[in-house]
Write a protein that holds these residues in place. Structure first.
Motif, PDB file in Angstrom:
ATOM      1  N   PHE A  61      32.074  39.190  28.340  1.00 25.59           N
ATOM      2  CA  PHE A  61      32.316  39.776  29.263  1.00 25.59           C
ATOM      3  C   PHE A  61      33.277  39.302  30.254  1.00 25.59           C
ATOM      4  N   LYS A  62      33.763  39.529  30.916  1.00 25.88           N
ATOM      5  CA  LYS A  62      35.055  38.763  32.111  1.00 25.88           C
ATOM      6  C   LYS A  62      35.691  39.144  33.392  1.00 25.88           C
ATOM      7  N   LEU A  63      35.652  38.762  34.285  1.00 23.34           N
ATOM      8  CA  LEU A  63      36.331  38.767  35.426  1.00 23.34           C
ATOM      9  C   LEU A  63      37.508  38.299  35.910  1.00 23.34           C
ATOM     10  N   ASP A  64      38.597  38.753  35.318  1.00 17.73           N
ATOM     11  CA  ASP A  64      39.946  37.991  35.490  1.00 17.73           C
ATOM     12  C   ASP A  64      40.032  37.784  37.379  1.00 17.73           C
ATOM     13  N   ASP A 123      41.435  39.202  39.801  1.00 20.73           N
ATOM     14  CA  ASP A 123      41.118  40.464  40.383  1.00 20.73           C
ATOM     15  C   ASP A 123      39.983  40.961  40.369  1.00 20.73           C
ATOM     16  N   GLY A 124      39.649  40.827  39.376  1.00 25.57           N
ATOM     17  CA  GLY A 124      37.720  41.264  39.793  1.00 25.57           C
ATOM     18  C   GLY A 124      36.577  39.985  40.115  1.00 25.57           C
ATOM     19  N   MET A 125      37.174  39.137  40.040  1.00 19.78           N
ATOM     20  CA  MET A 125      36.852  38.341  40.898  1.00 19.78           C
ATOM     21  C   MET A 125      37.463  38.271  41.863  1.00 19.78           C
ATOM     22  N   LYS A 126      37.817  38.951  42.845  1.00 16.95           N
ATOM     23  CA  LYS A 126      38.309  39.191  44.479  1.00 16.95           C
ATOM     24  C   LYS A 126      37.779  40.503  45.227  1.00 16.95           C
ATOM     25  N   ARG A 127      37.615  41.414  43.970  1.00 11.02           N
ATOM     26  CA  ARG A 127      36.556  42.545  44.108  1.00 11.02           C
ATOM     27  C   ARG A 127      35.281  42.011  44.360  1.00 11.02           C
ATOM     28  N   MET A 128      35.041  40.969  43.742  1.00 13.95           N
ATOM     29  CA  MET A 128      33.295  41.241  43.539  1.00 13.95           C
ATOM     30  C   MET A 128      32.905  40.003  44.773  1.00 13.95           C
ATOM     31  N   SER A 129      33.756  39.391  44.529  1.00 15.31           N
ATOM     32  CA  SER A 129      33.092  37.941  45.741  1.00 15.31           C
ATOM     33  C   SER A 129      34.033  38.867  47.645  1.00 15.31           C
ATOM     34  N   GLN A 161      32.458  41.440  47.942  1.00 16.99           N
ATOM     35  CA  GLN A 161      31.173  42.408  48.311  1.00 16.99           C
ATOM     36  C   GLN A 161      30.132  42.713  48.656  1.00 16.99           C
TER      37      GLN A 161
END
Length: 168
Positions: free
Chosen positions: A155-158, A160-166, A168
């Motif tokens: 699995f990975k967060l790119d 954009d995914g890391m920004k969205r996750m951070s 939340q």
């Protein structure tokens, strides 16, 4: 051994990063999932991450040496260390690449033999890497006895995914 007698692996320098970047681009020709895939890393980022205050990777160039002319670079291995909470130290091979003109000459085995010895000397419990499942490289890995992980998924967060996750 013949053709492997004048072959060596040497740790790269910052000055080698343009050649590394070029080989990374060459490797993309074999692993691209779509025509839109591209190498995003820059030479400057490779220099920063391989030779800056925090060293994120080590790279070895596979070279053919000669008595009276500069060595030819045949490929590379780029690796870093990871840690398994279940078993300990891991050497993770991010890339292993041999230029197409030098395939099937024992160079991949040469690189993996060297890295295996190095990992054992450093008391690593495994040498890990990822590969495309239906590739010639995967056939080679199976032939040398490498085990495929059929239990764990990657699995990975790119970014954009890391920004969205951070957020939340």
């Amino acid at each position: 051994m013949g053709h492997l007698e004048n072959v060596r692996l040497r740790e790269t320098t910052a000055e080698d990063m343009p050649a590394l970047r070029s080989m990374i681009q060459g490797m993309l020709q074999f692993v691209a999932n779509s025509p839109n895939d591209k190498v995003e890393i820059t030479v400057e980022e490779l220099v920063r991450d391989g030779f800056g205050d925090t060293k994120y990777f080590t790279c070895l160039f596979l070279e053919q040496t000669y008595d009276n002319k500069p060595a030819d670079v045949l490929g590379y291995a780029l690796y870093y260390y990871a840690y398994s909470t279940w078993s300990g130290r891991v050497l993770f091979l991010e890339d292993v690449y041999v230029k197409p003109a030098h395939h099937r000459k024992g160079y991949g085995t040469f690189i993996l033999r060297h890295l295996s010895k190095m990992a054992l000397d450093l008391q690593c419990v495994r040498l890990s890497w990822q590969g495309l499942p239906d590739s010639d490289a995967a056939k080679f890995y199976r032939k040398i006895g490498a085990a495929e992980n059929s239990v764990w998924s990657n699995f990975k967060l790119d970014v954009d995914g890391m920004k969205r996750m951070s957020e939340q």
